[in-house]
Scaffold this active site. Structure first.
Site, short mmCIF file in Angstrom:
data_model
loop_
_atom_site.label_atom_id
_atom_site.label_comp_id
_atom_site.label_asym_id
_atom_site.label_seq_id
_atom_site.Cartn_x
_atom_site.Cartn_y
_atom_site.Cartn_z
N SER A 123 0.84 -1.20 0.00
CA SER A 123 0.00 0.00 0.00
C SER A 123 0.87 1.24 0.00
CB SER A 123 -0.85 -0.02 1.26
OG SER A 123 -1.41 1.24 1.50
N TYR A 147 -1.95 -1.13 10.91
CA TYR A 147 -2.19 -1.65 9.55
C TYR A 147 -0.97 -1.37 8.66
CZ TYR A 147 -3.72 -1.67 4.69
OH TYR A 147 -3.79 -1.88 3.34
N LYS A 151 2.00 -3.86 6.64
CA LYS A 151 2.42 -3.82 5.23
C LYS A 151 3.95 -3.67 5.14
CE LYS A 151 -1.55 -4.36 3.35
NZ LYS A 151 -1.85 -5.68 2.83
P1 NAD Z 1 -11.02 -7.08 1.16
O1 NAD Z 1 -11.23 -7.05 2.64
O2 NAD Z 1 -12.18 -6.83 0.28
O3 NAD Z 1 -10.33 -8.46 0.74
C1 NAD Z 1 -9.48 -9.20 1.58
C2 NAD Z 1 -10.00 -10.62 1.63
O4 NAD Z 1 -9.15 -11.41 2.48
C3 NAD Z 1 -11.42 -10.72 2.23
O5 NAD Z 1 -12.25 -11.45 1.33
C4 NAD Z 1 -11.23 -11.48 3.56
O6 NAD Z 1 -12.34 -12.29 3.84
C5 NAD Z 1 -9.96 -12.27 3.29
N1 NAD Z 1 -9.15 -12.59 4.47
C6 NAD Z 1 -8.72 -11.75 5.45
N2 NAD Z 1 -7.98 -12.41 6.35
C7 NAD Z 1 -7.92 -13.71 5.94
C8 NAD Z 1 -7.30 -14.88 6.44
N3 NAD Z 1 -6.60 -14.89 7.58
N4 NAD Z 1 -7.45 -16.05 5.75
C9 NAD Z 1 -8.18 -16.08 4.62
N5 NAD Z 1 -8.79 -15.00 4.09
C10 NAD Z 1 -8.66 -13.83 4.74
O7 NAD Z 1 -9.84 -6.02 0.85
P2 NAD Z 1 -9.34 -5.42 -0.54
O8 NAD Z 1 -9.73 -3.98 -0.60
O9 NAD Z 1 -9.69 -6.32 -1.66
O10 NAD Z 1 -7.77 -5.45 -0.27
C11 NAD Z 1 -6.97 -6.56 -0.64
C12 NAD Z 1 -5.54 -6.32 -0.17
O11 NAD Z 1 -5.07 -5.08 -0.70
C13 NAD Z 1 -5.41 -6.21 1.35
O12 NAD Z 1 -4.22 -6.86 1.74
C14 NAD Z 1 -5.31 -4.72 1.58
O13 NAD Z 1 -4.59 -4.41 2.75
C15 NAD Z 1 -4.57 -4.27 0.33
N6 NAD Z 1 -4.81 -2.86 0.01
C16 NAD Z 1 -6.10 -2.41 -0.15
C17 NAD Z 1 -6.33 -1.07 -0.41
C18 NAD Z 1 -7.74 -0.54 -0.55
O14 NAD Z 1 -7.92 0.67 -0.45
N7 NAD Z 1 -8.74 -1.38 -0.81
C19 NAD Z 1 -5.25 -0.16 -0.53
C20 NAD Z 1 -3.96 -0.65 -0.39
C21 NAD Z 1 -3.75 -2.01 -0.12
N1 UFG Z 2 -12.18 11.77 3.41
C1 UFG Z 2 -13.16 12.66 3.79
N2 UFG Z 2 -14.29 12.15 4.38
C2 UFG Z 2 -14.49 10.82 4.56
C3 UFG Z 2 -13.48 9.92 4.16
C4 UFG Z 2 -12.33 10.44 3.59
O1 UFG Z 2 -13.03 13.87 3.63
O2 UFG Z 2 -15.54 10.44 5.11
C5 UFG Z 2 -10.97 12.31 2.75
C6 UFG Z 2 -9.67 11.99 3.49
O3 UFG Z 2 -9.40 12.99 4.44
C7 UFG Z 2 -8.67 11.94 2.34
C8 UFG Z 2 -9.49 11.41 1.16
O4 UFG Z 2 -10.84 11.65 1.50
O5 UFG Z 2 -8.24 13.22 2.01
C9 UFG Z 2 -9.31 9.90 0.94
O6 UFG Z 2 -9.55 9.21 2.16
P1 UFG Z 2 -9.70 7.60 2.19
O7 UFG Z 2 -10.03 7.24 3.60
O8 UFG Z 2 -10.65 7.17 1.14
O9 UFG Z 2 -8.28 7.07 1.76
P2 UFG Z 2 -6.84 7.31 2.40
O10 UFG Z 2 -6.00 7.95 1.36
O11 UFG Z 2 -6.92 7.99 3.70
O12 UFG Z 2 -6.37 5.81 2.70
C10 UFG Z 2 -6.49 4.77 1.74
C11 UFG Z 2 -6.66 3.44 2.49
C12 UFG Z 2 -5.41 3.11 3.25
C13 UFG Z 2 -4.24 3.12 2.33
C14 UFG Z 2 -4.15 4.43 1.59
C15 UFG Z 2 -3.05 4.40 0.58
O13 UFG Z 2 -7.75 3.52 3.39
O14 UFG Z 2 -5.53 1.83 3.79
O15 UFG Z 2 -5.37 4.71 0.92
O16 UFG Z 2 -3.21 3.30 -0.26
F1 UFG Z 2 -3.12 2.92 3.04
#
Ligand code: NAD
Ligand code: UFG
Length: 333
Positions: A123, A147, A151
């Site tokens: 991330s 979190y 990572k």
């Molecule tokens: P998500 O929660 O939709 O998907 C993760 C999946 O992993 C879920 O289906 C959950 O049931 C499964 N899971 C969790 N723990 C488990 C375990 N111990 N064993 C088996 N299954 C398990 O999340 P996502 O948004 O698809 O994110 C996927 C990956 O990308 C995550 O590692 C997350 O940290 C990373 N990531 C997501 C974002 C974002 O904004 N969505 C940003 C940066 C990184």
């Molecule tokens: N924001 C608002 N109101 C809300 C939610 C968010 O104003 O209710 C603003 C935040 O302050 C930020 C922007 O919208 O400026 C985006 O916020 P998000 O929470 O959607 O995303 P972030 O950039 O804070 O974080 C996300 C994921 C993290 C990840 C990061 C970088 O939640 O897990 O992107 O990948 F680490």
């Protein structure tokens, strides 16, 4: 066979679709802690193929081993993990156990079965608070919450694994802000409870289940004072994984690679784009800044272009349109 952990989740499910479309055989591990089984039906509806599914937890090593025993796994795309920043502050032990132990279990079984190709979901959070965008992969890394620590630790664990055994091929994909949904409206993000992230929150305001958005701060040093992020369509992100997989098959080593568009959008710009696509006003109020937020965060995506031949193609309008269409479809069903 490609193993996708977390394959019924938001990003995992879109990636499974594209893997199947690219001709790969796919097996999914998911414990359904943050996703639902009917995602398999949707994947089948889109691709005509139902991927093999194991409802197991990465924390159970015997179960993970069974998957490797029963299938010839050539590579793993590892999405499974907990991902909510705020929750990770409340229950850090659960985050460290799930994300770190889950990954270690997986890697130990991979090693045992001589499967040494892995694409990992990292991330942009690993860039911490002090780097200036556009962010490049060689910047110093840090984390500001459990979190983010997981990572960072997993990146370091995977780097150490490669140091110990140069047969490994590892891709650390640093995602920026994935939003949007599959163009069919069959797959998307459906968070439980009140969403923490901007676009899922806006979607629920547009749909009427939340009254108004709280904009966290309008006094940042940005175009309109609100926070700027690099929003990327989940289908562009998924395509990055297919290309990263091709890359790890050909190159041993460890590479951290940003997956972002290289463009930043402010909160107010996202609201405006969403309003255009859903045809409704999104009521909002400006409130105090959220602790731990940076003003601007966007990628330098050059490395992905050079190594993977990958570039994001979808616009913010398309991301908002697909998010809204998914919301409408989900509420109807
Ligand atoms: P998500 O929660 O939709 O998907 C993760 C999946 O992993 C879920 O289906 C959950 O049931 C499964 N899971 C969790 N723990 C488990 C375990 N111990 N064993 C088996 N299954 C398990 O999340 P996502 O948004 O698809 O994110 C996927 C990956 O990308 C995550 O590692 C997350 O940290 C990373 N990531 C997501 C974002 C974002 O904004 N969505 C940003 C940066 C990184
Ligand atoms: N924001 C608002 N109101 C809300 C939610 C968010 O104003 O209710 C603003 C935040 O302050 C930020 C922007 O919208 O400026 C985006 O916020 P998000 O929470 O959607 O995303 P972030 O950039 O804070 O974080 C996300 C994921 C993290 C990840 C990061 C970088 O939640 O897990 O992107 O990948 F680490």
């Amino acid at each position: 066979m490609i193993l996708v952990t977390g394959g019924t989740g938001y990003i995992g499910s879109h990636t499974v679709v594209q893997l199947i479309e690219a001709g790969h055989d796919v097996v999914i591990i998911d414990n359904l802690s943050n996703s639902k089984l009917d995602v398999l039906d949707k994947i089948q509806e889109i691709t005509g193929v139902r991927p093999l599914f194991y409802h197991i937890d990465l924390l159970n090593m015997d179960d993970v081993e069974r998957v490797f025993n029963q299938n010839e796994i050539k590579a793993v795309i590892h999405f499974a993990g907990f991902k909510a920043v705020g929750e990770s502050v409340q229950i850090p032990m659960a985050y460290y156990q799930n994300n770190i132990t889950g990954t270690l279990n997986l890697c130990m079984i991979m090693d045992k079965y001589k499967c040494k190709n892995i694409v990992f979901s990292s991330s942009a959070t690993v860039y911490g608070l002090n780097n200036i965008s556009p962010l490049t992969e060689d910047l110093p890394l840090s984390a500001t919450n459990p979190y983010g620590q997981t990572k960072l630790m997993i990146e370091n664990i995977l780097k150490d694994i490669y140091v110990s055994d140069d047969e490994w091929s590892i891709s650390l994909l640093r995602y920026f802000n994935p939003i949007g949904a599959h163009h069919s409206s069959l797959l998307g993000e459906n968070p439980r409870g009140i969403p923490n992230n901007l676009v899922p929150y806006i979607a629920q305001v547009a749909e009427g289940s939340l009254e108004k958005l709280k904009v966290f701060g309008d006094d940042y040093d940005t175009i309109d004072g609100t926070g700027v992020r690099d929003y990327i369509h989940v289908e562009d992100l998924a395509r990055g994984h297919i290309l990263a997989l091709n890359y790890v098959f050909k190159h041993k080593g460890v590479e951290a690679i940003n997956l972002g568009t290289g463009n930043g959008s402010s909160v107010l710009e996202v609201i405006k784009a969403y309003e255009k696509e859903c045809g409704k006003a999104i009521p909002y109020e400006i409130v105090a800044r959220r602790a731990g937020d940076v003003d601007i965060c966007f990628a330098n995506p050059q490395k992905a272009k050079d190594l993977l031949k990958w570039e994001a193609t979808k616009t913010l309008d398309e991301m908002c349109r697909d998010s809204w269409n998914f919301m409408v479809t989900t509420r109807k069903s």
